[in-house]
Design an enzyme around this catalytic site. Sequence first.
Site, PDB file in Angstrom:
ATOM      1  N   HIS A 153      18.037   6.718 -11.749  1.00  0.00           N
ATOM      2  CA  HIS A 153      17.725   7.136  -9.836  1.00  0.00           C
ATOM      3  C   HIS A 153      18.507   6.252  -8.557  1.00  0.00           C
ATOM      4  O   HIS A 153      17.964   6.711  -7.691  1.00  0.00           O
ATOM      5  CB  HIS A 153      16.377   6.608 -10.257  1.00  0.00           C
ATOM      6  CG  HIS A 153      15.533   7.778 -11.768  1.00  0.00           C
ATOM      7  ND1 HIS A 153      14.867   8.813 -10.612  1.00  0.00           N
ATOM      8  CD2 HIS A 153      15.350   7.416 -12.164  1.00  0.00           C
ATOM      9  CE1 HIS A 153      14.305   9.307 -11.909  1.00  0.00           C
ATOM     10  NE2 HIS A 153      14.308   8.377 -13.138  1.00  0.00           N
ATOM     11  N   ASP A 361      20.976   5.977  -1.010  1.00  0.00           N
ATOM     12  CA  ASP A 361      19.912   6.079  -1.373  1.00  0.00           C
ATOM     13  C   ASP A 361      20.281   7.513  -2.888  1.00  0.00           C
ATOM     14  O   ASP A 361      21.103   7.928  -2.300  1.00  0.00           O
ATOM     15  CB  ASP A 361      18.929   7.320  -0.684  1.00  0.00           C
ATOM     16  CG  ASP A 361      17.087   7.037  -0.402  1.00  0.00           C
ATOM     17  OD1 ASP A 361      17.346   6.937  -1.768  1.00  0.00           O
ATOM     18  OD2 ASP A 361      16.669   7.151   0.477  1.00  0.00           O
TER      19      ASP A 361
END
Length: 458
Positions: A153, A361
């Site tokens: 992730h 991110d």
Amino acid sequence: MSRLIVISNRVSAGGGAQGGLAVALTAALREMGGIWFGWSGDVTEEFSGHISFRRRGGVTTATIDLEEQDVAEYYDGYANRTLWPLFHYRIDLAEFERDFAGGYQRTNERFADTVAPLIEPADVVWVQDYHMFPLGAELRKRGLKNRIGFFLHIPWPPRRLLVTLPEAPDLVRALLEYDVIGFHTEEWLQSFCDYARDELGGTIDGHDLLTLGDRTVRLVACPIGIEAKEFAELATQDVARETCERVIGSAVGRALIVGVDRLDYSKGLEERFLGYERFLSEHPEERKEVVLLQIAPPSRGSVDSYQRIRSTLEGLAGRINGAHAALDWVPIRYVNQGYSREVLAGVYRASRVGLVTPLRDGMNLVAKEYVAAQDPANPGVLILSRFAGAAEQMTDALLINPHSAEEIADAIRQALRMPLDERIRRWRALMDGVLEQDVFWWGRRFTDALMAEPVEAA
Ligand code: ADQ
């Protein structure tokens, strides 16, 4: 049909203010059925392997408690002080301790010992995130022949950064025991290939097959989405509507700029405040026309670097407010609290600008939530860091380099002045993508790859 066994560090408690991962996996499990296994979040004196089963929100969860030393070394240590900073390109914050690495391996072995008996031969297993790199290899050691996939992730760092991690070769070799490895973007996938090829001698076949020794694994770029349709509907319902009206009312005619993040150094909060400060200094005429509402609940408070970012931001918000505030106006409203999804949807909808500025991110779901919550007839403008994984898909946002206060300031001005037809055009393109590549699409894309015929190296 095969059951899906999801394994992740934390298992969602359901409802309330959940993180992006929790929302996404609850949705995937509801659709496919199976079990979600992981750490309860509780600490026990001595590890017992006792499993608590619960049925919540349409999903069966199986959780175990960990020992204090496991939490200190595996979670606070290796996951949060070593891997998280390094994988977000913050080698300056990464701590390299053998005890952390040892505790990480031990805890993964404990997870494997406990979950292996729950897995039936026809099940497919889907392991989540950087807390669990070695879990697949541990399950193989315990005889599992199932299809086992892994999804990361967070970003995969460039080879030249990853070589600083003493355990990197072992972690990457362990990853090869999975059948499929998923990344949010092509960029993270390519960085993984670079390391496996240049440091370990792996070979890449075509685009997506990596072979190392006798193992071949399929790599997929599979960007996570949100429950887009549901979130858009939520934004029109009572709680969101009332929140939206209250927030707009509190701004008394000023345009709201919103930021919503976990309080984390990867999210570029300091840079966001500095960009906004630059906007206020360069455009004094617009000063009293805007308010920045930053919502950032503290996270990982036991780790020093998180305490530091909290005090840095409080100082910065205080300084900016001190320099620019008037009797009837405060430029930054900084709220250290979590909110329900309904309330967040209302806050997004009330805001003329969504300001999302991570320095790195993996994806960033706030950007997608902001888009999904907008009023189609009068949508706000998304300003998005080009270093968020989401930027690969969301090219109709105003893409900025968050290290540049000038670019942030310019984008804020452009967003505030953007004519309605351009706002609608950009939003429509973004919304089509958010709706099409939603969380169900993500879950299907990954599990389809996982359940496809086993790969053969050329
Ligand atoms: P996160 O780093 O947690 O996730 P993100 O993807 O933005 O980052 O998800 C945050 C989630 O938390 C969003 O759903 C948001 O609504 C929620 N949230 C944030 N602040 C909140 C608040 N104050 N109150 C309530 N909810 C709040 C990690 C990776 C990301 C990746 C996701 C999913 O770091 O890059 O997108 O996993 O893969």
